[in-house]
Design an enzyme around this catalytic site. Structure first.
Site, mmCIF file in Angstrom:
data_model
loop_
_atom_site.group_PDB
_atom_site.id
_atom_site.type_symbol
_atom_site.label_atom_id
_atom_site.label_comp_id
_atom_site.label_asym_id
_atom_site.label_seq_id
_atom_site.Cartn_x
_atom_site.Cartn_y
_atom_site.Cartn_z
ATOM 1 N N CYS A 1 0.850 -1.180 0.000
ATOM 2 C CA CYS A 1 0.000 0.000 0.000
ATOM 3 C C CYS A 1 0.893 1.240 0.000
ATOM 4 O O CYS A 1 1.931 1.275 0.645
ATOM 5 C CB CYS A 1 -0.936 0.107 1.189
ATOM 6 S SG CYS A 1 -2.052 -1.282 1.332
ATOM 7 N N ARG B 1 3.542 -0.305 -5.064
ATOM 8 C CA ARG B 1 3.319 -0.854 -3.726
ATOM 9 C C ARG B 1 2.003 -1.607 -3.605
ATOM 10 O O ARG B 1 1.702 -2.182 -2.562
ATOM 11 C CB ARG B 1 3.347 0.270 -2.689
ATOM 12 C CG ARG B 1 4.665 1.016 -2.650
ATOM 13 C CD ARG B 1 4.569 2.221 -1.758
ATOM 14 N NE ARG B 1 4.616 1.857 -0.372
ATOM 15 C CZ ARG B 1 5.715 1.833 0.367
ATOM 16 N NH1 ARG B 1 6.873 2.151 -0.168
ATOM 17 N NH2 ARG B 1 5.667 1.491 1.624
ATOM 18 N N TRP C 1 -2.760 -2.759 -1.577
ATOM 19 C CA TRP C 1 -2.461 -4.188 -1.720
ATOM 20 C C TRP C 1 -3.232 -4.864 -0.600
ATOM 21 O O TRP C 1 -2.973 -4.614 0.577
ATOM 22 C CB TRP C 1 -0.961 -4.447 -1.586
ATOM 23 C CG TRP C 1 -0.600 -5.882 -1.808
ATOM 24 C CD1 TRP C 1 -0.391 -6.489 -3.010
ATOM 25 C CD2 TRP C 1 -0.416 -6.889 -0.807
ATOM 26 N NE1 TRP C 1 -0.087 -7.812 -2.817
ATOM 27 C CE2 TRP C 1 -0.101 -8.095 -1.482
ATOM 28 C CE3 TRP C 1 -0.492 -6.898 0.583
ATOM 29 C CZ2 TRP C 1 0.148 -9.283 -0.814
ATOM 30 C CZ3 TRP C 1 -0.254 -8.088 1.264
ATOM 31 C CH2 TRP C 1 0.068 -9.269 0.560
ATOM 32 N N ASN D 1 -1.331 2.511 5.708
ATOM 33 C CA ASN D 1 -0.495 1.416 5.225
ATOM 34 C C ASN D 1 -0.019 0.678 6.470
ATOM 35 O O ASN D 1 0.370 1.313 7.442
ATOM 36 C CB ASN D 1 0.692 2.002 4.441
ATOM 37 C CG ASN D 1 1.788 0.995 4.203
ATOM 38 O OD1 ASN D 1 1.526 -0.188 4.036
ATOM 39 N ND2 ASN D 1 3.025 1.463 4.177
ATOM 40 N N GLY D 2 -0.077 -0.644 6.457
ATOM 41 C CA GLY D 2 0.338 -1.415 7.630
ATOM 42 C C GLY D 2 -0.783 -2.338 8.073
ATOM 43 O O GLY D 2 -1.736 -2.562 7.322
ATOM 44 N N GLU E 1 15.622 -19.025 -8.304
ATOM 45 C CA GLU E 1 15.222 -17.711 -8.819
ATOM 46 C C GLU E 1 14.424 -17.861 -10.121
ATOM 47 O O GLU E 1 13.427 -17.177 -10.345
ATOM 48 C CB GLU E 1 16.481 -16.842 -9.016
ATOM 49 C CG GLU E 1 16.270 -15.498 -9.696
ATOM 50 C CD GLU E 1 15.296 -14.575 -8.973
ATOM 51 O OE1 GLU E 1 14.862 -14.888 -7.858
ATOM 52 O OE2 GLU E 1 14.930 -13.553 -9.573
ATOM 53 N N LYS F 1 10.675 -16.512 -10.721
ATOM 54 C CA LYS F 1 10.320 -15.596 -11.823
ATOM 55 C C LYS F 1 9.154 -16.152 -12.624
ATOM 56 O O LYS F 1 8.204 -15.444 -12.945
ATOM 57 C CB LYS F 1 11.502 -15.386 -12.786
ATOM 58 C CG LYS F 1 12.614 -14.496 -12.383
ATOM 59 C CD LYS F 1 12.315 -13.021 -12.329
ATOM 60 C CE LYS F 1 11.757 -12.623 -10.996
ATOM 61 N NZ LYS F 1 12.701 -12.311 -9.948
ATOM 62 N N GLU G 1 5.830 -16.020 -10.614
ATOM 63 C CA GLU G 1 5.198 -14.739 -10.325
ATOM 64 C C GLU G 1 4.639 -14.029 -11.544
ATOM 65 O O GLU G 1 3.653 -13.309 -11.419
ATOM 66 C CB GLU G 1 6.078 -13.816 -9.466
ATOM 67 C CG GLU G 1 7.407 -13.434 -10.017
ATOM 68 C CD GLU G 1 8.188 -12.527 -9.046
ATOM 69 O OE1 GLU G 1 9.381 -12.342 -9.278
ATOM 70 O OE2 GLU G 1 7.612 -12.000 -8.075
ATOM 71 N N HIS H 1 15.405 -38.189 -4.767
ATOM 72 C CA HIS H 1 14.907 -38.422 -3.412
ATOM 73 C C HIS H 1 13.429 -38.064 -3.267
ATOM 74 O O HIS H 1 12.948 -37.887 -2.153
ATOM 75 C CB HIS H 1 15.751 -37.642 -2.400
ATOM 76 C CG HIS H 1 17.181 -38.068 -2.404
ATOM 77 N ND1 HIS H 1 17.586 -39.308 -1.950
ATOM 78 C CD2 HIS H 1 18.301 -37.447 -2.868
ATOM 79 C CE1 HIS H 1 18.899 -39.420 -2.106
ATOM 80 N NE2 HIS H 1 19.354 -38.310 -2.676
ATOM 81 N N LYS I 1 5.529 -4.498 -5.509
ATOM 82 C CA LYS I 1 6.989 -4.401 -5.629
ATOM 83 C C LYS I 1 7.661 -4.310 -4.261
ATOM 84 O O LYS I 1 8.796 -4.713 -4.085
ATOM 85 C CB LYS I 1 7.307 -3.163 -6.468
ATOM 86 C CG LYS I 1 8.774 -2.935 -6.749
ATOM 87 C CD LYS I 1 9.227 -3.732 -7.934
ATOM 88 C CE LYS I 1 10.715 -3.627 -8.174
ATOM 89 N NZ LYS I 1 11.238 -4.853 -8.783
#
Ligand code: M6R
Length: 634
Positions: free
Chosen positions: A2, A27, A80, A106-107, A509, A513, A516, A532, A629
């Site tokens: 946010c 955000r 968000w 925000n929070g 990574e 990628k 997402e 395994h 982000k």
């Protein structure tokens, strides 16, 4: 997550707020909204205009362009979703039952359930599922109590009401409040979520981060935890939680954000992948310029004692930054001979290892705002300071791409990766900058602790200098190859990435990628682990992408790939062209380089492949669903 903005001044607030929100949209983009206060010319009474729109910011921009939101003071929010679905009713700002107090936050208000219950017991009706909505109702309640108390000026009353309500809130917040009765008073406050005040002539802008100040001001003051501020067009007053006035001088931000355009690229992510050679060039000219001494081969300004006194390193990070940290830990241990452990910042905070002496704690966060990483660093620093023993004292280093961010204010030793603003939610060039930073640190630790010969150090430095041009070639070749290969992933539901040693984090990574931005399920495994268990997943529908670079595990990785091939998996290799690598159904070739350097190259085709798969599916590559982000909540 946010982003919040708030303006008090003398011009129309909504265009400035929308501009600020545009820069904070990274955000969160589940919904956006703003509220302003203005005075009705007939009745001379103040009123709030509150406009909200579901989805991305452009929906709010369209709404405001039709319906307007008059006033010289206002608050804005880009969301968000944490509490409550990404729907209109949960969009901020939230208002009290009278529609007179508006709040953006925000929070997370952790005790919101109890607060909500007690308000509901008093007959207050809630319109949203958010934790935030308790705040305007509580402020409203407090305002009516203060009004009964007698002659307090309205501005002061709003300030006192907010101050009182903050005492009831548990959790993290950055918030901004306006009241219909005070068309020139804005109250803002923060605790464990960032909030900065930008100073201009007769107007003040508050925002979650400095990027929102571009084109407005470069003079900025960050609020400290538990502070609140009263802003009018005449000035700013900052108070601590006890109501003591605080006096601090604003400072100039160095990196005033420029407008970043996509240029010829379809998406920011592709542009940012293409910018990696430049990231490498800049890193080399800043940290690895010609003519450095053999004893200090990297231009980092830490004293010799900094390196010499450290016996082990722990690295705290999340997501992509954690993958860079894993490559870093490999380099620190295997090249520089210093024990290094990587932790999920979110886990470390609640299950830290026993304290050891002479430990360096590194926080890695491109945004510098990740709540888990910042909180883990604070926790570590606090538990060490409680010991009051020099050997155990807290030594911290932050690695970030945003030197104006919270981590840079929190940690005294900072390394700027200098990759330039990254817009795409999927980190690419900042990952690259983080990797380079770890190469720099490993080289310095190796040199200062005499763990490697001069020849070995010089060799690694020379190889690093070759990277920018190698990248240019790789990106050109692989953009074409991966675009073609992406067509084969139209119906793919699962992908397995394999790597070993220094390239295992690159497999992780690559899987992150792909997940997402393309929403395809993907997992990264150390290649030797397949047998395994995970090998049970394989059949002809599950492509296996294997990173096989020259070095101690080359043959082993090829054998692991063969095992996958024997289960009918389509095999894609990130490997040099050689007779052995003909086993792959598709080869994304990389040059034969030393194993140390290889992650800097193997990551390129993997970033491009994820990008092209998502772009080919027509997905929103730069702003994937459910993500933001900067993750500023726990
Ligand atoms: O800003 P940070 O580096 O602390 O962010 C950590 C993660 O949230 C971030 O890397 C996330 O995983 C990215 N979306 C990866 O592309």
């Amino acid at each position: 997550m946010c982003g919040i903005v708030a303006l008090v001044g003398s011009r129309e607030a909504s265009p400035v707020l929308l501009e600020g929100l545009k820069r904070l949209e990274y955000r969160g983009y589940d919904s956006a909204g703003l509220a302003t206060v203005t005075t009705d010319t007939d009745t001379q009474k103040g009123f709030i205009t509150c406009k909200k729109a579901e989805g991305k910011l452009f929906n709010l921009v369209d709404l405001i362009s039709v319906e307007g939101a008059p006033g010289h003071i206002g608050i804005g929010h880009t969301r968000w979703a944490t509490h409550g679905k990404p729907e209109l009713r949960n969009a901020h700002p939230h208002v009290d039952s009278l529609g007179k107090v508006a709040v953006v936050q925000n929070g997370i208000i952790e005790n919101h359930t109890l607060l909500r219950e007690s308000l509901q017991n008093k007959g207050i009706k809630f319109c949203s599922e958010t934790d935030t909505e308790v705040i305007p109702h509580l402020i409203s309640e407090e305002l009516s109590r203060l009004t009964q108390d007698g002659a307090i000026p309205n501005g002061e009353m709003l300030f006192l009401a907010v101050k009182e309500v903050l005492n009831l809130l548990q959790g993290s917040y950055a918030l901004a409040v306006i009241w219909a009765e005070t068309p020139d008073v804005l109250i803002v406050a923060k605790n464990k979520a960032p909030l900065l005040i930008g100073f201009a002539q007769g107007e003040f802008l508050c925002a979650s981060d400095s990027s929102a100040f571009a084109g407005f001001t470069r003079t900025v003051l960050p609020l400290e935890d538990k502070e609140l501020a009263l802003l009018t067009p005449l000035g700013v007053e900052i108070y601590d939680s006890l109501g003591e006035r605080q006096h601090r001088t604003p400072s100039l931000i160095i990196n005033s954000e420029k407008d970043i355009e996509k240029g010829q690229f379809r998406h920011f992510m592709l542009k940012e992948i293409y910018e990696q050679p430049e990231t490498a060039d800049q890193w080399i000219s800043r940290y690895l310029p010609d003519g450095l001494s053999a004893s200090s081969p990297i231009a980092l300004s830490f004293e010799d004692s900094f390196y010499e006194s450290i016996e082990s390193i722990q690295i705290l990070a999340c997501g992509t930054s954690r993958h860079a940290a894993m490559v870093g830990a490999y380099l620190l241990e295997q090249f520089a001979g210093i024990p290094a452990t990587v932790f999920f910042a979110s886990e470390f905070r609640y299950a830290p290892p026993p304290l050891a002496p002479n430990v360096l704690t590194i926080g890695v966060t491109q945004s510098g705002e990740t709540a888990d990483t910042l909180a883990a660093l604070i926790m570590e620093s606090e538990r060490r300071s409680n010991l009051k023993d020099n050997l155990f004292s807290s030594r911290q280093l932050g690695i970030t791409n945003r030197i104006e961010s919270s981590i840079a204010r929190q940690v005294s030793n900072i390394i700027d990766i200098g990759a330039g603003l990254e817009v795409g939610v999927a980190a690419t060039k900042t990952f690259f900058g983080q990797l380079l930073t770890f190469y720099g640190l490993a080289i310095m630790f190796a040199a200062k602790k005499n763990k490697r010969s001069l020849k070995e150090i010089n060799e690694l430095c020379s190889q690093l200098r070759l990277v920018p041009n190698q990248l240019r070639d790789l990106i050109k070749i692989h953009n074409r190859l991966t675009e073609k290969l992406a067509h084969q992933f139209v119906n793919t539901k699962d992908v397995i990435f394999l790597g070993r040693g220094i390239n295992y984090p690159i497999a992780l990574e690559a899987a992150l990628k792909l997940k997402e931005i393309s929403y395809i399920h993907a997992e990264g495994f150390p290649a030797g682990e397949m047998k395994h268990g995970p090998i049970a997943l394989l059949d002809y529908k599950v492509p296996v992408i294997s990173i096989a670079t020259q070095g101690i595990v080359f043959e082993k990785v090829l054998s692991n790939a063969q095992e996958a091939k024997a289960r009918d998996a389509c095999l894609i290799g990130i490997a040099p062209e050689s007779p052995e690598t003909q086993i792959f159904d598709h080869l994304l070739p990389i040059p034969k380089v030393s194993e140390w350097i290889s992650p800097l190259l193997t990551v390129i085709p993997l970033q491009l492949l994820s990008y092209h798969i998502a772009a080919h599916r027509g997905l929103d590559v730069d702003q994937p669903r459910n993500l933001a982000k900067s993750v500023t909540v726990e």
